[in-house]
Design a protein around this motif. Structure first.
Motif, PDB file in Angstrom:
ATOM      1  N   VAL C  42       0.868  -1.214  -0.026  1.00  0.00           N
ATOM      2  CA  VAL C  42      -0.027  -0.080   0.104  1.00  0.00           C
ATOM      3  C   VAL C  42       0.791   1.367   0.005  1.00  0.00           C
ATOM      4  O   VAL C  42       0.589   2.228  -0.749  1.00  0.00           O
ATOM      5  N   HIS C  43       1.951   1.149   0.582  1.00  0.00           N
ATOM      6  CA  HIS C  43       2.828   2.363   0.653  1.00  0.00           C
ATOM      7  C   HIS C  43       3.274   2.758  -0.672  1.00  0.00           C
ATOM      8  O   HIS C  43       3.855   3.739  -0.907  1.00  0.00           O
ATOM      9  N   TRP C  44       3.475   1.707  -1.654  1.00  0.00           N
ATOM     10  CA  TRP C  44       4.142   2.067  -2.922  1.00  0.00           C
ATOM     11  C   TRP C  44       3.004   3.066  -3.693  1.00  0.00           C
ATOM     12  O   TRP C  44       3.511   3.760  -4.433  1.00  0.00           O
ATOM     13  N   PHE C  45       1.742   2.982  -3.135  1.00  0.00           N
ATOM     14  CA  PHE C  45       0.881   3.986  -3.932  1.00  0.00           C
ATOM     15  C   PHE C  45       1.217   5.448  -3.163  1.00  0.00           C
ATOM     16  O   PHE C  45       1.045   6.198  -3.942  1.00  0.00           O
ATOM     17  N   ALA C  46       1.444   5.437  -1.822  1.00  0.00           N
ATOM     18  CA  ALA C  46       1.908   6.710  -1.443  1.00  0.00           C
ATOM     19  C   ALA C  46       3.025   7.335  -2.063  1.00  0.00           C
ATOM     20  O   ALA C  46       3.341   8.311  -2.427  1.00  0.00           O
ATOM     21  N   LEU C  47       3.916   6.310  -2.553  1.00  0.00           N
ATOM     22  CA  LEU C  47       5.317   6.633  -3.110  1.00  0.00           C
ATOM     23  C   LEU C  47       5.215   7.247  -4.390  1.00  0.00           C
ATOM     24  O   LEU C  47       5.569   8.486  -4.838  1.00  0.00           O
ATOM     25  N   ALA C  48       4.274   6.382  -5.332  1.00  0.00           N
ATOM     26  CA  ALA C  48       3.956   6.803  -6.570  1.00  0.00           C
ATOM     27  C   ALA C  48       3.139   8.097  -6.489  1.00  0.00           C
ATOM     28  O   ALA C  48       3.361   9.034  -7.365  1.00  0.00           O
ATOM     29  N   GLY C  49       2.246   8.355  -5.613  1.00  0.00           N
ATOM     30  CA  GLY C  49       1.353   9.650  -5.771  1.00  0.00           C
ATOM     31  C   GLY C  49       2.089  10.716  -5.284  1.00  0.00           C
ATOM     32  O   GLY C  49       2.042  11.591  -5.946  1.00  0.00           O
ATOM     33  N   SER C  50       3.061  10.618  -4.430  1.00  0.00           N
ATOM     34  CA  SER C  50       3.986  11.698  -4.022  1.00  0.00           C
ATOM     35  C   SER C  50       4.780  12.121  -5.315  1.00  0.00           C
ATOM     36  O   SER C  50       4.957  13.509  -5.412  1.00  0.00           O
ATOM     37  N   LEU C  92       2.048  22.186  -2.184  1.00  0.00           N
ATOM     38  CA  LEU C  92       1.938  20.693  -2.810  1.00  0.00           C
ATOM     39  C   LEU C  92       3.407  20.125  -3.065  1.00  0.00           C
ATOM     40  O   LEU C  92       3.558  18.948  -2.753  1.00  0.00           O
ATOM     41  N   LEU C  93       4.226  21.321  -3.531  1.00  0.00           N
ATOM     42  CA  LEU C  93       5.593  20.758  -3.807  1.00  0.00           C
ATOM     43  C   LEU C  93       6.422  20.255  -2.185  1.00  0.00           C
ATOM     44  O   LEU C  93       7.063  19.167  -2.520  1.00  0.00           O
ATOM     45  N   ALA C  94       6.071  21.060  -1.604  1.00  0.00           N
ATOM     46  CA  ALA C  94       6.637  20.944  -0.130  1.00  0.00           C
ATOM     47  C   ALA C  94       6.173  19.410   0.282  1.00  0.00           C
ATOM     48  O   ALA C  94       6.954  18.521   0.904  1.00  0.00           O
ATOM     49  N   LEU C  95       4.871  19.235   0.164  1.00  0.00           N
ATOM     50  CA  LEU C  95       4.415  17.940   0.661  1.00  0.00           C
ATOM     51  C   LEU C  95       5.055  16.834  -0.134  1.00  0.00           C
ATOM     52  O   LEU C  95       5.316  15.837   0.475  1.00  0.00           O
ATOM     53  N   ALA C  96       5.055  16.625  -1.340  1.00  0.00           N
ATOM     54  CA  ALA C  96       5.653  15.810  -2.161  1.00  0.00           C
ATOM     55  C   ALA C  96       7.046  15.531  -1.913  1.00  0.00           C
ATOM     56  O   ALA C  96       7.400  14.363  -1.880  1.00  0.00           O
ATOM     57  N   ALA C  97       7.776  16.500  -1.725  1.00  0.00           N
ATOM     58  CA  ALA C  97       9.158  16.553  -1.383  1.00  0.00           C
ATOM     59  C   ALA C  97       9.539  15.791  -0.048  1.00  0.00           C
ATOM     60  O   ALA C  97      10.583  15.098   0.133  1.00  0.00           O
ATOM     61  N   LEU C  98       8.478  15.859   0.681  1.00  0.00           N
ATOM     62  CA  LEU C  98       8.692  15.254   2.070  1.00  0.00           C
ATOM     63  C   LEU C  98       7.993  13.760   2.100  1.00  0.00           C
ATOM     64  O   LEU C  98       8.532  12.828   2.652  1.00  0.00           O
ATOM     65  N   ALA C  99       6.771  13.766   1.303  1.00  0.00           N
ATOM     66  CA  ALA C  99       6.058  12.476   1.544  1.00  0.00           C
ATOM     67  C   ALA C  99       6.699  11.416   0.603  1.00  0.00           C
ATOM     68  O   ALA C  99       6.630  10.322   1.206  1.00  0.00           O
ATOM     69  N   LEU C 100       7.723  11.648  -0.379  1.00  0.00           N
ATOM     70  CA  LEU C 100       8.384  10.701  -1.370  1.00  0.00           C
ATOM     71  C   LEU C 100       9.459   9.956  -0.306  1.00  0.00           C
ATOM     72  O   LEU C 100       9.174   8.700  -0.255  1.00  0.00           O
ATOM     73  N   PRO C 101      10.402  10.802   0.351  1.00  0.00           N
ATOM     74  CA  PRO C 101      11.145   9.931   1.115  1.00  0.00           C
ATOM     75  C   PRO C 101      10.406   9.404   2.409  1.00  0.00           C
ATOM     76  O   PRO C 101      11.173   8.242   2.829  1.00  0.00           O
TER      77      PRO C 101
END
Lengths: 228, 316, 685
Positions: C42-50, C92-101
């Motif tokens: 399920v976390h892969w979804f978060a990764l891809a979504g980020s 949104l960019l800040a969110l993604a930059a943190l959510a990805l790692p």
């Protein structure tokens, strides 16, 4: 224009001395030793006399010379001498326990200076600077600051002697305000004030001695025991 | 470009080569003032030379942080030195960072030195580290306020501009704001360079030392680097003090005589300030650690007063 | 692909992936809820979504315009309407930059039971949280915003309480919920006041609405919104939930909480102060500036008193929120005195610090998570020496520590430097108040930053250096590769955002153009010298890249000389000087409490420390056989605010209970009355 008659130079010197007076007032807050405090006060009074002297030199007002000389003799020589003798008599040199510790009270003094500026600023705006007739006007905030810090100092000290010292420094603030704004009150008023201060110190000197005899301490908080 | 590089190299060499002498002179002058003979002013060079040639003992508990710290401290201090104007009104690298960068670079060096002190596991290291960071934290606002005061009147945080703005205003250094800021910065200098009454550079008395406690476990070339950095830092701070507040001597025009006289005057200013340090060190006793905040709070308020003074005395 | 379509496509993809991950988790939970493998899936979804969200944010920022979309059908005032304007895109960019790692890190992290007994469900909740955050940042409609806000609170609550068997966790979760609710209440009222005034629920139409309101209402709405969002951001004295909830959450969640969830509060404040209010009186800016100064200073002071690693980091979040608000408050003041260019710099400084804090605090929480997992405790006094056992983690944590201390050439330095420039620029204004307040705030910023450096010397030194202080610390091992990858990404981001700051600053052009009609990079960036600079008429520049390169060069030269020299001299390993005692042990080391003792004494006015020492003597009065030492400090002001709220709520609930008569007739009567009221309301309006 020769240096000694250039009002800009006079202005610079007065400003500088006023700043040092302010610093000395804060030193008084930071200082715990009674003897050093008295010396600091003496130096402060000397600078005040010098400011008065400078103003007198540039405005040529005779009675300000008088005030300067009086300040010098009375406040930077006579009073400190009396107080030093008192300290020697009661043999208390260091015991100054302020209610607030030093860093806090020093920072509070800084804030009081700021407050003084805020208070004096509107008054200052109505004045003009840079001409001989306005010499020293810009020291008004310093005068207010001296007054406020002096008041704070009285509240913050326990020993009667250091309160006397604080009162004297407060009075220095009033003197600075008077000398810089109105170029001195009429001489007779000033003489009266000086006399007042002298009497106050003498009375307090006696009182301190009495308090000490009665309570074996000169902590004024002990005076609360006097109530019936 | 070439001029900048040449300027940077020369200033770097000046700092590297003269800073031990300055430390030595202070030490000798202090001894003379206390009617001791004291070591020769050249002693720091001999010490550094000897340390650099020696082998060393690395504590068993040390990690890579311990090994990295001397180099970080050295490089940050030297770089900070290149951000300050010495002989010329313009600092060699002033386009890369101003006085804020300078202060924070010194902070970076301190950060690593304090970590290295904790790294060995020795209680002395921890003590030194804790004290150093505490005192630095308290000195920082006073330092910043003093720097702000000058920066505000000059309209810049670039020390070169700060110095240039003051040239030609002959009365400025008598202005209360400048005097107060100078005093505040001088107190900060005493604290930052580990001088009496904050720290005693000559002591190895375990319970009172700060800087020495941090570097207790260093030896050989690494110790040499740290000691050298400490000398450079002292010289940089003295330079800042000298050139921000008394900038009239700086050379702004090219030409050999102008440069030579500027260089001579710069050294003279450094010596005068060093003399003031000597005087303070000789006439004061080291303070108890918990009296130091009182001193620094006074410096802080002086800095604040300096700032207020810029408009307190009707100067708009 | 056409760049104009890139942002919406990526945005839609990101939201779909997050929501799909969440929905999938619900299904998988029913099937095999305890499977860690499925949770990882399920976390892969978060990764891809980020990754998609990052693309969306970046594309929207480059495009430099706003993109809107609204669902065709809208019912009863509610419409699904989203917008990617520069401010939204930045967050949104800040969110993604943190959510990805963080997602990458989670892959390894959750394998050890961090998610309690239903890992699949919680992995799904992480997706839901990310979806909610993305919607909060992009919602263009008040109701949608509030729904996303509540979804975010709910998802965070269940993630925080993953290990709900522990009393401490339940308490932390409860505080979080309570304070979030109270804050949300204020936000509701504030937003509705604005909507009523503007006559619309669209964010588009709310722009500038606050300033159009009459004075008192405008001020009330501003205060409600500022403090409502301030609860979320953790502004002192509304911060009490933060140090309670952050430490008990699983560390990947703490990282998100501290990195981006509290930034929804910052987003709200930025949106309100600079968008909804196009002009505010100076006192509003003073409120924000003062809140910033107080939060910054008290936050770091309380961080220094902590020896719980994660609580320490939580208090640092409060400190950094303070620094961000110093930028915002400065900007508001400058705007109200008519200096839009300087205000733009201030806004950019605050936003830059928002992103920077997301990066380094995210990194530090991830590092702390690895350490806490390995040692089994959050107490720093039981750690030590971990640099030998976990060298990679130690390296990444060091990068984070240097960055958060604001030291060059990393990203923390850049945003603090910009904030200093803002505060210095305030002196050039005409108003007396700012001439005093700005430099004073600057001095406090210096104190805050220096104390932060002291705190991270302590945090790093006690945790990673010297000798291990416990058996667990001695046996710690390096963490999983996916966890290291997450940390490495963030460490790299800290370095790149520092060195590349002049180039990155252009990102803020869109935001400052949108909100203040000026481009920040024109004044504040000089690409030819790779430096950021103070806006004219002031001068002063800093080039992190040049400083970094020169630092490396000046360090490497002596290093190489030393390597050459080392062959000819003897280096030996020797014991540490321990005053001649038999051997140095961990009990000789300085402790975290000892390290901060001097600070505790100096700031005793604030802390009012209490300590108790009870020696026990047996044989001789000179040699105690046992000493008990206890010490505590007074909690920060506002620490008991939540209990006041709690009591008020309970009292209200008791009162409400009387309505619950239990009789069906009573309920019918309620419904009838409501109906009547609605009818009346409907007819009248």
């Amino acid at each position: 224009m020769p240096l000694l008659s250039d009002p800009i130079f006079g202005q610079t010197m007065i400003t500088l001395m006023a700043a040092i007076v302010l610093v000395l007032q804060i030193t008084l807050v930071a200082q715990k030793s009674l003897v050093s405090s008295i010396y600091v006060f003496a130096l402060q009074s000397f600078l005040l006399a010098a400011i008065a002297g400078t103003i007198a030199w540039f405005t040529g007002a005779g009675h300000i010379y008088m005030a300067a000389v009086l300040t010098f003799l009375l406040k930077s020589l006579l009073l400190p001498a009396i107080l030093i003798r008192l300290v020697e008599q009661i043999r208390i040199e260091h015991e100054m326990k302020p209610l607030l510790n030093v860093p806090v009270s020093v920072v509070i003094s800084g804030m009081l200076t700021l407050l003084a500026y805020v208070v004096a600023e509107p008054l200052q705006q109505q004045m003009s600077f840079g001409s001989p007739s306005s010499l020293g006007h810009n020291t008004l905030p310093v005068a207010v600051a001296l007054f406020l810090i002096g008041f704070f100092l009285i509240a913050n000290r326990r020993k009667a002697l250091s309160q006397v010292l604080a009162l004297l420094s407060l009075e220095n603030g009033l003197f600075l305000a008077a000398i810089s704004l109105t170029y001195g009150m009429p001489l007779i008023v000033e003489l009266g004030v000086f006399f007042d201060v002298l009497v106050a110190v003498l009375v307090l000197t006696i009182l301190v001695g009495r308090i000490r005899e009665a309570f074996d301490s000169m902590d004024v908080t002990r005076l609360s025991r006097l109530r019936g | 470009m070439t001029a900048t590089v040449l300027h940077a190299v020369l200033q770097g060499l000046l700092l590297l080569l003269l800073s031990p002498l300055l430390s030595g002179l202070i030490r000798t002058a202090k001894a003379r003032l206390q009617t001791r003979r004291g070591p020769s002013p050249l002693q720091p060079y001999r010490d550094l030379g000897k340390l650099l040639r020696k082998g060393m003992v690395i504590p068993e508990t040390a990690s890579p942080v311990f090994a990295a710290a001397p180099f970080v401290v050295f490089s940050t201090t030297l770089l900070a030195g290149l951000l300050a104007p010495t002989v010329f009104a313009a600092a060699p690298l002033s386009q890369f960072g101003g006085v804020l960068a300078l202060v924070y670079l010194l902070g970076l060096g301190r950060f690593f030195l304090a970590l290295a002190a904790l790294d060995t596991g020795s209680a002395f290291g921890g003590m030194g580290s804790s004290r150093e960071m505490t005192i630095a934290a308290l000195a920082e606002p006073a330092l910043m306020l003093a720097v702000f005061t000058v920066a505000l009147t000059a309209g810049s945080t670039d020390p070169s501009r700060m110095a240039q703005a003051a040239i030609g205003q002959s009365w400025r250094f008598l202005a209360p704001s400048q005097m107060l800021a100078f005093t505040a910065l001088f107190v900060v200098l005493l604290a930052e360079t580990g001088r009496i009454p904050v720290d005693n550079p000559a002591t190895h008395l375990e319970l009172t030392m700060i800087h020495e406690a941090m570097i207790l476990e260093y030896s050989g070339p690494w110790l040499a680097l740290i000691e050298w950095s400490a000398s450079i830092k002292q010289m940089v701070l003295l330079t800042l003090l000298a050139n921000l507040f008394i900038p009239f001597t700086l050379a702004s025009a090219p030409g050999v005589p102008a440069i030579l006289s500027a260089a001579a005057l710069y050294l003279l200013k450094l010596l005068l300030l060093a003399a003031a340090v000597v005087l303070v060190e000789t006439t004061n006793a080291k303070m108890r650690l918990f009296r130091v905040p009182e001193l620094l709070s006074v410096a802080f308020v002086l800095g604040a007063l300096a700032l207020i003074s810029t408009f307190l005395f009707g100067g708009r | 692909m056409d760049p104009a379509h890139a942002a919406p496509t990526a945005y839609g993809l990101a939201l779909s992936l997050f929501l799909a991950g969440w929905l999938l988790s619900l299904v998988l939970h029913v099937w095999r809820g305890t499977s860690l493998r499925l949770a990882g899936f399920v976390h892969w979804f978060a990764l891809a979504g980020s990754a998609a969200a990052a693309a969306a944010g970046a594309a929207a920022l480059v495009q430099d315009g706003s993109w809107r979309w609204a669902a065709p059908a809208s019912a009863a005032g509610f419409s699904v309407s989203v917008r990617l304007d520069p401010l939204s895109a930045f967050f949104l960019l800040a969110l993604a930059a943190l959510a990805l790692p963080v997602s990458a890190y989670s892959l390894g992290y959750i394998r050890h039971g961090a998610y309690g007994r239903s890992p699949v469900l919680r992995s799904g909740l992480l997706n839901l949280l990310l979806a909610a955050l993305a919607l909060i940042f992009t919602a263009n409609h008040v109701i949608l915003f509030l729904v996303a806000w509540e979804a975010g609170v709910a998802a965070s609550y269940f993630l925080v309480t993953a290990s709900h068997e522990q009393e401490e966790t339940r308490h932390g979760g409860w505080m979080f919920l309570l304070m979030s609710r109270a804050g949300a209440g204020m936000i509701y009222i504030g937003l509705l006041m604005l909507s009523v005034s503007a006559g619309s629920l669209d964010f588009d139409r709310l722009s500038g609405a606050g300033s159009a309101m009459p004075g008192a209402a405008s001020a009330a709405a501003f205060l409600l919104l500022f403090f409502g969002f301030g609860v979320k951001a953790g502004v002192i004295p509304l911060h009490a939930w933060l140090p309670a909830a952050h430490p008990v959450a699983p560390s990947n969640v703490s990282s998100l909480l501290s990195g981006i969830v509290i930034k929804t509060g910052i987003y709200g404040i930025a949106r309100v102060c600079f968008d909804f209010y196009s002009a505010l009186p100076p006192w509003a800016g003073m409120v924000v500036l003062a809140a910033g100064v107080i939060s910054g200073l008290l936050g770091v002071l309380y961080a220094l008193m902590e020896h719980d690693l994660k609580r320490l980091l939580a208090f640092h979040s409060i400190e950094n929120i303070g620094i961000i608000l110093m930028g915002f408050g400065g900007g508001m003041l400058l705007r109200s005195y008519g200096y839009p260019k300087l205000a733009a710099l201030a806004l950019a400084a605050g936003l830059f610090h928002t992103l920077n804090h997301a990066m380094f605090k995210g990194l530090l929480f991830l590092g702390a998570g690895a350490v806490v997992h390995e040692t089994g405790t959050r107490n720093m006094e039981e750690m030590g020496g971990l640099i030998r056992r976990m060298p990679r983690t130690a390296l990444y944590f060091l990068v984070g520590a240097v960055a958060i201390s604001g030291l060059p050439p990393l990203n923390g330095f850049v945003s603090e430097w910009l904030t200093y420039q803002v505060l210095l620029a305030g002196f050039g204004t005409t108003a007396e108040v700012t001439r005093v307040a700005f430099p004073a705030a600057g001095a406090m910023l210096a104190l805050t930053a220096a104390l932060a450096a002291a705190c991270f010397v302590k945090a790093y030194g006690i945790t990673f250096l010297a000798l291990p202080r416990s058996e667990h610390a001695r046996e710690a091992a390096e963490c999983a590769p996916s966890m290291r990858a997450g940390m490495a990404w963030l460490a790299l981001a800290c370095i790149l955002l520092g060195l590349g700051a002049p180039w990155f600053m252009q990102v803020f052009d869109g935001v400052t153009m949108q909100l203040l009609k000026t481009r920040i990079s024109l004044a504040a960036v000089s690409l030819s010298t790779a430096s950021i600079q103070a806006p004219p008429p002031r001068t002063g520049a800093a080039s992190p890249l040049a400083l970094g390169l020169l630092l490396a060069a000046f360090g490497l030269v002596p290093w190489i000389l030393w390597l050459l020299r080392r062959r000819r001299v003897t280096t030996a390993a020797g014991p540490v000087w321990d005053c001649g005692l038999p051997a140095l042990s961990a009990s000789n080391e300085y402790t975290a409490t000892g390290f901060s003792k001097s600070i505790r004494m100096i700031f005793s006015v604030i802390f009012r420390p209490r300590r108790e020492i009870q020696p026990r003597f047996e044989a001789s009065p000179y040699f105690p056989s046992e000493i008990r030492f206890e010490s505590e400090v007074r909690p920060a002001p506002g620490a008991s605010l939540h209990s006041a709220v709690q009591e008020a709520l309970l009292r209200l609930a008791l009162r409400m209970r009387q309505i619950q008569a239990g009789s069906i007739h009573a309920y019918l009567a309620y419904i009838f009355v409501t109906l009547l009221l609605l009818l009346l309301f409907g007819v009248r309006s």
